[in-house]
Write a protein that holds these residues in place. Structure first.
Motif, PDB file in Angstrom:
ATOM      1  N   LYS A 235      46.357  -8.169 -26.155  1.00  0.00           N
ATOM      2  CA  LYS A 235      45.564  -7.012 -25.718  1.00  0.00           C
ATOM      3  C   LYS A 235      45.035  -6.199 -26.904  1.00  0.00           C
ATOM      4  N   GLU A 236      45.663  -6.368 -28.069  1.00  0.00           N
ATOM      5  CA  GLU A 236      45.339  -5.483 -29.193  1.00  0.00           C
ATOM      6  C   GLU A 236      44.514  -6.107 -30.305  1.00  0.00           C
ATOM      7  N   VAL A 237      44.595  -7.428 -30.461  1.00  0.00           N
ATOM      8  CA  VAL A 237      43.986  -8.028 -31.663  1.00  0.00           C
ATOM      9  C   VAL A 237      42.470  -8.164 -31.574  1.00  0.00           C
ATOM     10  N   ILE A 238      41.856  -8.012 -32.723  1.00  0.00           N
ATOM     11  CA  ILE A 238      40.425  -8.294 -32.841  1.00  0.00           C
ATOM     12  C   ILE A 238      40.178  -8.777 -34.277  1.00  0.00           C
ATOM     13  N   SER A 239      39.450  -9.883 -34.386  1.00  0.00           N
ATOM     14  CA  SER A 239      39.181 -10.440 -35.711  1.00  0.00           C
ATOM     15  C   SER A 239      37.744 -10.123 -36.096  1.00  0.00           C
ATOM     16  N   LEU A 240      37.587  -9.639 -37.325  1.00  0.00           N
ATOM     17  CA  LEU A 240      36.272  -9.220 -37.820  1.00  0.00           C
ATOM     18  C   LEU A 240      35.626 -10.350 -38.622  1.00  0.00           C
ATOM     19  N   PRO A 241      34.315 -10.253 -38.861  1.00  0.00           N
ATOM     20  CA  PRO A 241      33.674 -11.272 -39.697  1.00  0.00           C
ATOM     21  C   PRO A 241      34.446 -11.451 -41.001  1.00  0.00           C
ATOM     22  N   MET A 242      34.733 -12.690 -41.347  1.00  0.00           N
ATOM     23  CA  MET A 242      35.476 -12.976 -42.571  1.00  0.00           C
ATOM     24  C   MET A 242      35.015 -14.318 -43.122  1.00  0.00           C
ATOM     25  N   HIS A 243      34.437 -14.265 -44.296  1.00  0.00           N
ATOM     26  CA  HIS A 243      34.004 -15.486 -44.972  1.00  0.00           C
ATOM     27  C   HIS A 243      33.739 -15.158 -46.430  1.00  0.00           C
ATOM     28  N   THR A 244      33.259 -16.156 -47.171  1.00  0.00           N
ATOM     29  CA  THR A 244      33.139 -15.997 -48.620  1.00  0.00           C
ATOM     30  C   THR A 244      31.878 -15.241 -49.035  1.00  0.00           C
ATOM     31  N   GLU A 245      30.984 -14.987 -48.097  1.00  0.00           N
ATOM     32  CA  GLU A 245      29.678 -14.432 -48.470  1.00  0.00           C
ATOM     33  C   GLU A 245      29.467 -12.993 -48.000  1.00  0.00           C
ATOM     34  N   LEU A 246      30.519 -12.344 -47.493  1.00  0.00           N
ATOM     35  CA  LEU A 246      30.359 -10.962 -47.015  1.00  0.00           C
ATOM     36  C   LEU A 246      30.011 -10.044 -48.180  1.00  0.00           C
ATOM     37  N   ASP A 247      29.038  -9.168 -48.007  1.00  0.00           N
ATOM     38  CA  ASP A 247      28.742  -8.225 -49.089  1.00  0.00           C
ATOM     39  C   ASP A 247      29.164  -6.802 -48.717  1.00  0.00           C
ATOM     40  N   ASP A 248      29.133  -5.915 -49.698  1.00  0.00           N
ATOM     41  CA  ASP A 248      29.641  -4.552 -49.497  1.00  0.00           C
ATOM     42  C   ASP A 248      28.903  -3.824 -48.390  1.00  0.00           C
ATOM     43  N   GLU A 249      27.600  -4.049 -48.338  1.00  0.00           N
ATOM     44  CA  GLU A 249      26.789  -3.354 -47.336  1.00  0.00           C
ATOM     45  C   GLU A 249      27.215  -3.771 -45.922  1.00  0.00           C
ATOM     46  N   GLN A 250      27.479  -5.050 -45.766  1.00  0.00           N
ATOM     47  CA  GLN A 250      27.896  -5.547 -44.454  1.00  0.00           C
ATOM     48  C   GLN A 250      29.276  -4.996 -44.080  1.00  0.00           C
ATOM     49  N   ILE A 251      30.206  -5.019 -45.037  1.00  0.00           N
ATOM     50  CA  ILE A 251      31.561  -4.520 -44.754  1.00  0.00           C
ATOM     51  C   ILE A 251      31.518  -3.040 -44.403  1.00  0.00           C
ATOM     52  N   GLU A 252      30.692  -2.308 -45.133  1.00  0.00           N
ATOM     53  CA  GLU A 252      30.524  -0.871 -44.897  1.00  0.00           C
ATOM     54  C   GLU A 252      29.971  -0.628 -43.483  1.00  0.00           C
ATOM     55  N   PHE A 253      28.968  -1.408 -43.097  1.00  0.00           N
ATOM     56  CA  PHE A 253      28.361  -1.248 -41.778  1.00  0.00           C
ATOM     57  C   PHE A 253      29.366  -1.589 -40.670  1.00  0.00           C
ATOM     58  N   ILE A 254      30.096  -2.678 -40.855  1.00  0.00           N
ATOM     59  CA  ILE A 254      31.074  -3.106 -39.846  1.00  0.00           C
ATOM     60  C   ILE A 254      32.164  -2.040 -39.696  1.00  0.00           C
ATOM     61  N   SER A 255      32.716  -1.606 -40.819  1.00  0.00           N
ATOM     62  CA  SER A 255      33.837  -0.663 -40.725  1.00  0.00           C
ATOM     63  C   SER A 255      33.381   0.696 -40.202  1.00  0.00           C
ATOM     64  N   THR A 256      32.202   1.149 -40.628  1.00  0.00           N
ATOM     65  CA  THR A 256      31.702   2.439 -40.139  1.00  0.00           C
ATOM     66  C   THR A 256      31.442   2.386 -38.634  1.00  0.00           C
TER      67      THR A 256
END
Ligand SMILES: *Cc1c(COP(=O)(O)O)cnc(C)c1O
Length: 385
Positions: free
Chosen positions: A356-377
């Motif tokens: 009920k609690e887990v969720i997996s986020l995009p994870m791979h070798t090509e993630l950039d800072d802008e994408q991580i920032e957008f996802i987390s925000t």
């Protein structure tokens, strides 16, 4: 911003395109499609990388598990203990071989098989334990090996999600996941940490006799041409996949580092958010080690969403073109194919909660800072509402 993907195989391919294209063409020119020199070379290189005596390539990670169990000579009626919270392949092959799967609960922090639950599940019929290094984090191998020794059980590591990861034993020695138990399996499915461009898998062991048996099992039970000594299967890694894996193996540590760097950035972004529990990097890490922990290979970056609506969050992410996944939405003991009257709900409190609690986020070798920032925000803003 580039389009966010759950796994970006294309971006990774761009970095190795010339070598991959040339080596695939070379295999085609050679016409050595099956059991060619590329397969043999890859096997050697992976043995060296893992520091394991034997790698036996095969067709996929599910076969690898099945073949490992066949090689150990497990027989119908034997009980095999594994985690309730994993991909179905693990329990599927146990059932296919007529063995009795015994699913047990997992640890709420590491998501890996709960060693106390293993102990409780052991009977006179128990023959093996299959720990899964789920999401790229090693299971508690010290305790699992101790339990196995005490009860004379085999340990088969399902390393499909953990390749390249390390495990530090209590004596301080460091080993690659998949080289600690009696035998291990892995998968080279494209989205795995070391993925080929089709299906592939391998079995690892340090046991010479077992390696010999398994080499026959993967090849129709043949040890001498047209002499079939045991019932085997046909399970091969082809030369085109092997040559692609040879191009990628030298980059595996860099790829896993890129995943860890992305995980560290996510962790930092989610610091102090009360509805989010970020993944632990090891069962034994102190908070100070956490900064530069090199054990986890983040096949998945999986959060626990507590006291908030996980499914609503997933829907919100999808509306914002952020892919995400729920691995796994149903515990294996509640899957129709694996129902068993012996299971009691009170023994699965952790998995029943995790789904009920887990969720997996995009994870791979090509993630950039802008994408991580957008996802987390996007996640933090949603939870703040
Ligand atoms: C992917 C996976 C497998 C199966 O591998 P395939 O190559 O797809 O057959 C087995 N176990 C786990 C934990 C996996 O993640």
């Amino acid at each position: 911003m580039r389009k966010i993907q759950m796994v970006d195989l294309k971006g990774q391919y761009e970095g190795i395109k010339e070598r991959v294209n040339q080596s695939v063409l070379d295999v085609i020119e050679s016409t050595a499609f099956i059991n060619g020199p590329e397969v043999h070379q890859f096997q050697k290189e992976l043995e060296e990388y893992l520091d394991v005596k034997h790698v036996i390539p095969c067709a996929n990670g599910t076969d690898a598990l099945q073949i490992a169990m066949m090689g150990l000579g497990l027989k119908p009626g034997d009980e095999v203990i594994t985690a309730d919270f994993t991909f179905a392949a693990t329990v599927e092959v146990i059932a296919l071989l007529g063995l009795t799967p015994v699913l047990v609960d997992v640890d709420p922090i590491t998501f890996n098989i709960d060693t106390a639950a293993i102990k409780k599940a052991i009977t006179s019929k128990t023959k093996a334990i299959v720990p899964v290094h789920l999401f790229g984090l090693a299971a508690n191998m010290d305790e699992i090996m101790d339990i196995a020794k005490e009860h004379n059980l085999f340990v088969i590591e399902d390393n499909a999600q953990g390749i390249g990861g390390d495990y530090i034993s209590k004596d301080g020695s460091k080993k690659k996941t998949g080289t600690i138990g009696h035998v291990a399996s892995t998968s080279f499915f494209p989205s795995k940490n070391l993925g080929c461009y089709g299906d592939g898998g391998a079995i690892f062991t340090n046991d010479d006799d077992l390696a010999h048996i398994i080499r026959g099992v993967v090849n129709h039970g043949m040890y001498k041409r047209y002499h079939h000594d045991v019932v085997g299967v046909n399970s091969r890694l082809d030369s085109i996949q092997a040559t692609i894996l040879r191009a990628k193996l030298p980059n595996l540590d860099t790829y896993n580092k890129a995943r860890r760097d992305a995980a560290a950035k996510y962790n930092k972004a989610f610091e102090g958010i009360e509805n989010i529990i970020t993944p632990t990097c090891s069962c034994s890490c102190s908070s100070e080690m956490k900064e530069n922990c090199v054990l986890h290979v983040y096949h998945q970056y999986t959060l626990k969403i507590v006291n908030a609506d996980r499914d609503a969050l997933a829907a919100h992410l999808n509306e914002n073109n952020i892919p995400c996944g729920v691995y796994y939405p149903i515990p294996l003991h509640l899957q129709k194919a694996y129902l068993d009257d012996r299971y009691k709900e009170e023994n699965f409190t952790v998995t029943n909660q995790l789904v009920k609690e887990v969720i997996s986020l995009p994870m791979h070798t090509e993630l950039d800072d802008e994408q991580i920032e957008f996802i987390s925000t996007t996640i933090i803003n949603f939870l703040a509402k």
